[in-house]
Each structure stands twice: as C-alpha cells, then as structure tokens.
Design a protein around this motif. Structure first.
Motif, PDB file in Angstrom:
ATOM      1  N   GLU A  98       7.844  -1.147  10.640  1.00  0.00           N
ATOM      2  CA  GLU A  98       6.602  -1.221  11.405  1.00  0.00           C
ATOM      3  C   GLU A  98       5.592  -0.206  10.882  1.00  0.00           C
ATOM      4  O   GLU A  98       4.388  -0.490  10.797  1.00  0.00           O
ATOM      5  N   GLY A  99       6.065   0.997  10.523  1.00  0.00           N
ATOM      6  CA  GLY A  99       5.160   2.004   9.980  1.00  0.00           C
ATOM      7  C   GLY A  99       4.554   1.572   8.655  1.00  0.00           C
ATOM      8  O   GLY A  99       3.347   1.756   8.417  1.00  0.00           O
ATOM      9  N   THR A 100       5.383   0.983   7.791  1.00  0.00           N
ATOM     10  CA  THR A 100       4.875   0.495   6.500  1.00  0.00           C
ATOM     11  C   THR A 100       3.854  -0.620   6.700  1.00  0.00           C
ATOM     12  O   THR A 100       2.793  -0.647   6.051  1.00  0.00           O
ATOM     13  N   ARG A 101       4.176  -1.530   7.610  1.00  0.00           N
ATOM     14  CA  ARG A 101       3.253  -2.638   7.888  1.00  0.00           C
ATOM     15  C   ARG A 101       1.919  -2.138   8.425  1.00  0.00           C
ATOM     16  O   ARG A 101       0.853  -2.578   8.001  1.00  0.00           O
ATOM     17  N   ASP A 102       2.003  -1.187   9.358  1.00  0.00           N
ATOM     18  CA  ASP A 102       0.766  -0.661   9.929  1.00  0.00           C
ATOM     19  C   ASP A 102      -0.060   0.069   8.874  1.00  0.00           C
ATOM     20  O   ASP A 102      -1.301  -0.020   8.853  1.00  0.00           O
ATOM     21  N   ALA A 103       0.635   0.808   7.979  1.00  0.00           N
ATOM     22  CA  ALA A 103      -0.089   1.521   6.925  1.00  0.00           C
ATOM     23  C   ALA A 103      -0.798   0.542   5.991  1.00  0.00           C
ATOM     24  O   ALA A 103      -1.959   0.752   5.605  1.00  0.00           O
ATOM     25  N   GLN A 104      -0.104  -0.542   5.635  1.00  0.00           N
ATOM     26  CA  GLN A 104      -0.716  -1.549   4.762  1.00  0.00           C
ATOM     27  C   GLN A 104      -1.888  -2.238   5.451  1.00  0.00           C
ATOM     28  O   GLN A 104      -2.911  -2.539   4.827  1.00  0.00           O
ATOM     29  N   LYS A 105      -1.746  -2.465   6.741  1.00  0.00           N
ATOM     30  CA  LYS A 105      -2.817  -3.102   7.498  1.00  0.00           C
ATOM     31  C   LYS A 105      -4.057  -2.208   7.532  1.00  0.00           C
ATOM     32  O   LYS A 105      -5.189  -2.675   7.332  1.00  0.00           O
TER      33      LYS A 105
END
Length: 258
Positions: free
Chosen positions: A205-212
């Motif tokens: 979730e952290g990686t996804r949010d960072a990419q977003k």
C-alpha cells in the motif's frame, strides 16, 4: 558399703529425673491419673515408683502417608501425602486423657483417610495431576481442621507429594499435552504468517501510494523542467552523442567515447 550406698543414691537421683527437650512438653501420670500441670523443656523430677512422665511433641510434625485414593470416575490413585501438624500446648493433658498416647494413629490418620477419600472422590483423576492439586490439598486440610481443631490439633498443611495415575490414563494425558503443545506451536506459526502478510500488505500500500503521488505530481511544467536539466547535463558531457528531440524531450540513442 559406703560406695554401694553412694552409688544407690546417685542411681536413684538419675532415675527420678528426666529431660524434656525443646519442642516437647511433659505430663506426669501418678498411679494412672494424669496431672493437669504441664512441664516445659528442661529437667523434670518425679518419683519413679509412683509416677511416669509422658513426653509429647508440640513442634511441627511431618507424618507421611501412602494411600490409595478414589477418583470421580472410579479409578484408584496411588498417592504419597505429607501431613504437617502441631499440638496446642494447653490441650496436651486433654488429648492424652481423651485419646491416649497413640493419638496420631487413632485419631489423626483416621480423620485424614476419611477427609482425603471424600475430597478426591469429587475430582477426576487427571485433576490430581494438574494445577488443581493445590485446591484438593486445601480442601483436605480444611476438613481435617474442622474435625481436629477443637481437640487440640492444628493442621498446618496437607501436601500431595506423589500421585501415580493408572498407566493408560497417564499415557492419555501425555498425548493430550503433546497435542496441546503442537496446537500452540501451530497457532504461533499462523500468527507469525498473519503478521508477515499484514506487513507485506502495508508495504504494498505504501509503494502504491508513493507511485500515485509521484504520478499526480508529473505535470507538464515539471516534465519540461526535467528535460531542460537533461539537456544541460548532455551539453556538459565530453562524449559524442546522437540525440533526437522535438525541442522538449531529449532522446539519447548513442553514447560512445571519442
């Protein structure tokens, strides 16, 4: 003759005295009748022709008993039990008169056997081999205390030192304990895997949010700025390059040294 007389006198004095040790009391019995007076520790004189001195311990006494106890399901449990008790000092003459010198066998042991059988018959055999042993000990002690306190006996503790269960029941308990340990181990492994899966989910979730966030931040102005910075770095490089560009975004297709 004088030596014989002196020897007789000394022997008579020795025979007319006894020593009551620490932790004991003495009670004189004259012509079969007990005295109400209690002799404390020390030298006690008496007439050896008419009187005897009965010594009774008032310190803590440990009486060990081997006994077969009944269980709730009808099994017979071999046990070794210690009874710790003492006698109230002022009750000693009464005990000797009412019960006699064999008070331990006549009274204490009989009360113990009855109390122990009544209590253990309310419990399963496995309970005597588990954490409920202390509860069983306390109940036996309480029952003995109720029966013996007024008669001068103070029951300090009842300790179940050894319990021998029937062989098949003992093996069944061991199998159950082993199964419980394996279940606890499996629960530990599952809990560890759940925590690891939760960690991975949070990380994803952290990686996804960072990419977003990064994708939302790449507006046209920022892309053009990055292109200018790239042109500047290429211009400062000593290497020969072939670049295709529309004036906005450089595209490097060759990078060789001269």
């Amino acid at each position: 003759m004088k030596k014989f007389l002196l020897f007789s006198i000394i022997a008579g004095l020795i025979a007319s005295c006894t020593v009551v040790k620490q932790g004991e009391v003495g009670v004189k019995r004259k012509f079969g009748k007990l005295s109400s007076n209690i002799s404390d520790a020390g030298l006690v004189s008496f007439n050896p022709f008419t009187t005897t001195v009965i010594k009774v311990p008032i310190r803590t006494v440990n009486q060990e008993v081997k006994l077969n106890l009944p269980s709730k399901e009808g099994l017979t449990i071999e046990s070794e039990i210690s009874i710790l008790y003492n006698i109230a000092k002022d009750k000693v003459p009464f005990i000797l008169e009412d019960v006699g010198e064999n008070y331990e066998r006549v009274l204490i042991m009989n009360v113990f056997r009855s109390a122990a059988a009544d209590v253990t018959a309310q419990y399963m055999a496995k309970d005597m081999h588990s954490g409920m042993r202390g509860q069983i000990e306390n109940q036996i002690q309480d029952r003995m205390h109720e029966s013996l306190l007024e008669r001068g006996f103070i029951i300090e503790r009842v300790l179940m030192k050894s319990i021998k269960l029937p062989a098949e029941l003992s093996r069944a308990i061991e199998r159950k304990l082993q199964a419980e340990q394996e279940a606890q181990q499996m629960e530990y492994v599952l809990d560890r895997e759940r925590k690891e899966a939760e960690r991975r989910r949070i990380e994803a979730e952290g990686t996804r949010d960072a990419q977003k966030i990064l994708a939302e931040g790449l507006v046209r102005e920022i892309i053009e700025l990055r292109s200018i910075e790239a042109f500047r770095e290429l211009a400062n490089s000593p290497n020969t390059k072939i670049i295709i560009t529309d004036g906005k975004t450089p595209y490097l297709i060759n990078n060789q040294k001269d």
